[in-house]
Design a protein around this motif. Structure first.
Motif, mmCIF file in Angstrom:
data_model
loop_
_atom_site.group_PDB
_atom_site.id
_atom_site.type_symbol
_atom_site.label_atom_id
_atom_site.label_comp_id
_atom_site.label_asym_id
_atom_site.label_seq_id
_atom_site.Cartn_x
_atom_site.Cartn_y
_atom_site.Cartn_z
ATOM 1 N N LEU A 57 0.818 -1.212 0.000
ATOM 2 C CA LEU A 57 0.000 0.000 0.000
ATOM 3 C C LEU A 57 0.854 1.266 0.000
ATOM 4 O O LEU A 57 0.526 2.249 -0.671
ATOM 5 C CB LEU A 57 -0.928 -0.001 1.224
ATOM 6 N N VAL A 58 1.948 1.234 0.743
ATOM 7 C CA VAL A 58 2.806 2.420 0.853
ATOM 8 C C VAL A 58 3.673 2.591 -0.388
ATOM 9 O O VAL A 58 3.883 3.712 -0.866
ATOM 10 C CB VAL A 58 3.684 2.326 2.122
ATOM 11 N N PHE A 59 4.164 1.475 -0.915
ATOM 12 C CA PHE A 59 5.040 1.531 -2.095
ATOM 13 C C PHE A 59 4.455 0.652 -3.207
ATOM 14 O O PHE A 59 5.017 -0.398 -3.539
ATOM 15 C CB PHE A 59 6.450 1.050 -1.736
ATOM 16 N N PRO A 60 3.337 1.058 -3.786
ATOM 17 C CA PRO A 60 2.661 0.191 -4.768
ATOM 18 C C PRO A 60 3.495 -0.095 -6.010
ATOM 19 O O PRO A 60 3.511 -1.224 -6.503
ATOM 20 C CB PRO A 60 1.388 0.974 -5.108
ATOM 21 N N ASP A 61 4.178 0.929 -6.527
ATOM 22 C CA ASP A 61 4.965 0.724 -7.746
ATOM 23 C C ASP A 61 6.142 -0.215 -7.493
ATOM 24 O O ASP A 61 6.412 -1.128 -8.286
ATOM 25 C CB ASP A 61 5.477 2.066 -8.279
ATOM 26 N N ALA A 62 6.833 0.027 -6.395
ATOM 27 C CA ALA A 62 7.975 -0.825 -6.061
ATOM 28 C C ALA A 62 7.520 -2.257 -5.795
ATOM 29 O O ALA A 62 8.179 -3.223 -6.211
ATOM 30 C CB ALA A 62 8.708 -0.271 -4.840
ATOM 31 N N ALA A 63 6.376 -2.399 -5.113
ATOM 32 C CA ALA A 63 5.855 -3.737 -4.832
ATOM 33 C C ALA A 63 5.472 -4.456 -6.119
ATOM 34 O O ALA A 63 5.767 -5.643 -6.297
ATOM 35 C CB ALA A 63 4.649 -3.640 -3.902
ATOM 36 N N SER A 64 4.819 -3.719 -7.022
ATOM 37 C CA SER A 64 4.416 -4.318 -8.297
ATOM 38 C C SER A 64 5.630 -4.747 -9.109
ATOM 39 O O SER A 64 5.671 -5.866 -9.643
ATOM 40 C CB SER A 64 3.572 -3.320 -9.093
ATOM 41 N N ASN A 65 6.620 -3.862 -9.188
ATOM 42 C CA ASN A 65 7.828 -4.197 -9.951
ATOM 43 C C ASN A 65 8.577 -5.366 -9.318
ATOM 44 O O ASN A 65 9.084 -6.253 -10.018
ATOM 45 C CB ASN A 65 8.749 -2.976 -10.034
ATOM 46 N N GLY A 66 8.636 -5.364 -7.991
ATOM 47 C CA GLY A 66 9.341 -6.439 -7.300
ATOM 48 C C GLY A 66 8.668 -7.783 -7.487
ATOM 49 O O GLY A 66 9.332 -8.792 -7.746
ATOM 50 N N MET A 67 7.342 -7.804 -7.370
ATOM 51 C CA MET A 67 6.621 -9.066 -7.530
ATOM 52 C C MET A 67 6.675 -9.557 -8.974
ATOM 53 O O MET A 67 6.780 -10.759 -9.223
ATOM 54 C CB MET A 67 5.170 -8.896 -7.073
ATOM 55 N N ALA A 70 10.112 -10.989 -9.437
ATOM 56 C CA ALA A 70 10.226 -12.270 -8.734
ATOM 57 C C ALA A 70 9.501 -13.374 -9.494
ATOM 58 O O ALA A 70 10.017 -14.492 -9.638
ATOM 59 C CB ALA A 70 9.656 -12.138 -7.324
ATOM 60 N N ARG A 71 8.319 -13.053 -10.005
ATOM 61 C CA ARG A 71 7.556 -14.055 -10.759
ATOM 62 C C ARG A 71 8.297 -14.465 -12.024
ATOM 63 O O ARG A 71 8.368 -15.661 -12.358
ATOM 64 C CB ARG A 71 6.183 -13.489 -11.124
ATOM 65 N N GLU A 72 8.869 -13.489 -12.720
ATOM 66 C CA GLU A 72 9.597 -13.801 -13.948
ATOM 67 C C GLU A 72 10.845 -14.627 -13.653
ATOM 68 O O GLU A 72 11.168 -15.568 -14.387
ATOM 69 C CB GLU A 72 9.970 -12.504 -14.667
#
Length: 361
Positions: A57-67, A70-72
């Motif tokens: 919630l606090v870092f949505p862009d970083a979380a999205s990019n990180g996940m 990680a998935r890739e």
């Protein structure tokens, strides 16, 4: 009875012997606010999930990019493991059908089922497929046929061959492999709980390997990972379901299908699920699952009437033929050139099924 048969019977009897672990089920539990929670599994799992949610919630862009990264990375590095594991699960289930050990009755020789076959099937259907099947059963074959995001085995879209491959690949993703994954986890939980006298947790399945160490840190880590996997699997299913329902509301009634509507749907579904759990399996989960199956039957009836029985049977035959024809090529992790389909669809589904398996099992 031959000596070999007698030896097999003795081995099966040994398998059915209850473990004498000296551990009392629930002795590590805590009871805040009258709840029965395992310590430290609940505390650690809850904290990790809370930290993840706050971070997203606090870092949505970083979380999205990180996940996404990680998935890739997981898909690139372990695609062979996911696909091979799915194949092994299917073969294992087939062996259980053929081997004498498959005759072991869950709960003991005198055990009686708690639910009717219909209720049991409806709960499996609701938990194992549910809203995901409602969406992907249409989106998948259409996506493959139109080359929306890769095609099975790189077969060119828009052709009769791609039509059969699209239907077969969809059945592949929702057929024997996911149910084999669920079955292995479900059988493990059931056997070690009802035949071996161990707790209804994932750690119990590791008792033959770890022994009494499952009551310590090893077991805590196993159960914590199972909780986290289940939560993320639930988030995937609920997220897809909310998007689907919101899109349907927007299409039918003009209600905005944006984030607010999706959040509202998730809240409603969560409340209904919570009430269902509070009422117990018999009074809650079973009833909702039976209602769900009834609606599914009505939908099937509508499809038969609106689409025509002949067309339905033709498509069913095409699907089954495609499933049989393409099952082995789609199950092969070696030398695949359809990377977009293979990683974007099959590996995604296999990871989803595995993460969802503790809940469904």
């Amino acid at each position: 009875m031959s000596q070999e048969s007698k030896d097999i019977e003795k081995e099966i009897e040994k398998l059915e012997e209850v473990y004498d672990t000296g551990h009392e089920i629930g002795e590590q539990n805590i009871n805040p606010l009258g709840l029965d929670l395992h310590n430290p599994v609940f505390v650690v799992s809850a904290l990790l999930i809370l930290l993840f949610v706050i971070g997203a919630l606090v870092f949505p862009d970083a979380a999205s990019n990180g996940m996404t990264a990680a998935r890739e990375w997981i898909g690139e590095s372990f695609h062979w493991l996911f696909l091979s594991a799915g194949n092994i699960f299917v073969l294992f289930c087939l062996l259980l059908i053929l081997l004498p050990v498959g005759k072991i009755r869950i709960g003991g020789e005198d055990a009686k089922p708690d639910f009717s076959v219909i209720s049991w099937f409806s709960m499996l259907f609701a938990a194992g497929m549910g809203i995901g099947l409602m969406f992907w059963s249409v989106a998948e074959p259409v996506g493959y046929f139109t080359e929306w995001f890769g095609t099975p085995l790189d077969i060119a879209g828009g052709t009769e061959e791609s039509r059969q491959a699209a239907l077969g690949a969809t059945m592949y993703h929702w057929g024997l492999h996911p149910w084999a994954i669920y079955a292995v986890v479900g059988l493990s939980l059931a056997f070690f709980t009802y035949n071996k006298g161990l707790p209804l947790t994932i750690r119990s399945a590791f008792y033959p390997l770890l022994g009494d160490r499952i009551w310590g840190p090893f077991g805590h880590v196993i159960d914590t990972l199972a909780v986290l996997a289940t939560m993320f699997g639930l988030a995937t299913s609920l997220g897809f379901g909310a998007q689907q329902a919101a899109s349907g509301l927007e299409f039918l009634f003009g209600i905005d299908g944006g984030l607010q509507t999706q959040v509202a749907i998730i809240i409603v579904v969560t409340i209904v699920a919570l009430l269902s759990v509070m009422r117990g399996i018999h009074g809650g989960v079973r009833v909702l699952s039976n209602i769900n199956l009834a609606f599914a039957a009505l939908l099937l009836l509508f499809v038969l009437i609106a689409g025509g029985i002949v067309a339905f049977l033709n498509n069913a035959a095409t699907t089954i033929t495609g499933y049989v024809q393409y099952m082995l090529p789609l199950s092969n992790p070696v030398g695949r050139e359809d990377e977009t389909f293979y990683h974007g669809w099959t590996i995604f589904f296999w990871a989803w099924w595995i993460s969802w398996s503790p809940f469904v099992g």
